[in-house]
Write an enzyme that holds these catalytic residues in place. Sequence first.
Site, PDB file in Angstrom:
ATOM      1  N   ASP A 102       5.290  -4.804   0.596  1.00 25.12           N
ATOM      2  CA  ASP A 102       3.969  -4.703  -0.035  1.00 25.12           C
ATOM      3  C   ASP A 102       2.928  -5.526   0.732  1.00 25.12           C
ATOM      4  OD1 ASP A 102       6.281  -4.627  -1.701  1.00 25.12           O
ATOM      5  OD2 ASP A 102       5.086  -4.754  -3.522  1.00 25.12           O
TER       6      ASP A 102
ATOM      7  N   TYR B 231      -6.273  -5.941  -5.845  1.00 21.42           N
ATOM      8  CA  TYR B 231      -5.800  -5.198  -4.667  1.00 21.42           C
ATOM      9  C   TYR B 231      -5.731  -3.699  -4.915  1.00 21.42           C
ATOM     10  CZ  TYR B 231      -1.012  -4.785  -6.614  1.00 21.42           C
ATOM     11  OH  TYR B 231       0.094  -4.481  -7.389  1.00 21.42           O
TER      12      TYR B 231
END
Length: 410
Positions: free
Chosen positions: A181, A76
């Site tokens: 997040d 990510y």
Amino acid sequence: MKKLSLFVYSGLGIFTICFLFLCCKPIEKTKLSTVEKKEQLISDKLKWSERMALSIMKRHVNAWQIDDHAKPKWDYKIGMILTAYEKLYAQTKDPKYFAYIKDYADKLIDSTGSFQNFNPKDYNIDFINAGKILFGLYDKTKEEKYLKALQTLRNQFVDYPRTTSGGFWHKSIYPNQMWLDGLYMGQPFYARYTTAFENGEKLDDVAHQFELLRHHAYDKSTGLFFHAWDESKMMPWANKETGTAPHIWLRALGWYGMALVDVLDYFPKEHPKQKELVAYLNELANGVSKYQDASGLWYQVPNLPNREGNYLEASGSSMLVYAIAKGVNKGYLPKAMNKVALKGFDGLTSKLIKVDSNGEIHITQVCGSAGLGGNPYRDGSFEYYMSEKIKVDNSHGLGAFLLAAIELDK
């Protein structure tokens, strides 16, 4: 005698030629080294974005090597960095930036569009984020494998585990939990996919993820957001009445802000949820501006700046700069808010960016990682957030700084 003289002169001539040849070689090599050395310099006349992008490529020939990974991994953080390279490529038209993105995708995705080491039953929302680079790759190349990979990631949302209120779990190993997040990891991809291929039919679902965390994780006393929310209230770190994490974490605020400005790219003005998301962004920008340090930066735990051990952190500061700058550029935030973004960026470049003699730049004071629960257990205490390693050139900081620099066009 003449023959001997001729021989001597010939010998001397050969000796002289050899001597000159041998002498010239190291001189030539030295000159070449100097040229090569000059070519390696990164000019301070370039914008901060290109200086950082070239520094990253200089240290890591392949994008998968960022953070000193030993082998390729669909990651990510690298996905965030490469979304910045996409913006740089659009700005500069320099093919090396596109190649850097494509090489990464091609290393991790085979000719059939299958990902290396991917188990859909892991239900890890982090895995979605790097998928954003596939839209541009498919648009430019029309290679079917990129479309197949996009569809694989989209299908994750079909049966992805949710809270009873409809929020995506952060991961299957974190049941009933939503983290700020996760909004960045999943929702910009989801919004773009549904807009590109489904006529935007899932935009309400995207907005709902923000609504849930706004309702459950917002802290009225500070105007900020707690790192996470456990709907079950069963986790040891969770507040037994509200389910929230015990502290506000800077990078979580950054993820939230970036998620908002990025999903808004896909919400038409006439969409009933667009104004709501814009209001959330204004609320965040107003909240964090009150905690901006005189340096322009923000603290790791932003609402406790004077507590011993707290420090000015690079990645979260960069993320907030990006979110606010983009919010102003897009007209979601008032123009006056740009002062906050500019002050933040100046703080980054004057306090936390270091420049080598060859022009290579580094970002310092980046929190390496932070989370909740897991093994070893992370309790979300102030002491925990201070205990995580502080790193130089960690990918969270690299990607966020790149995005901020591009958005401000610095």
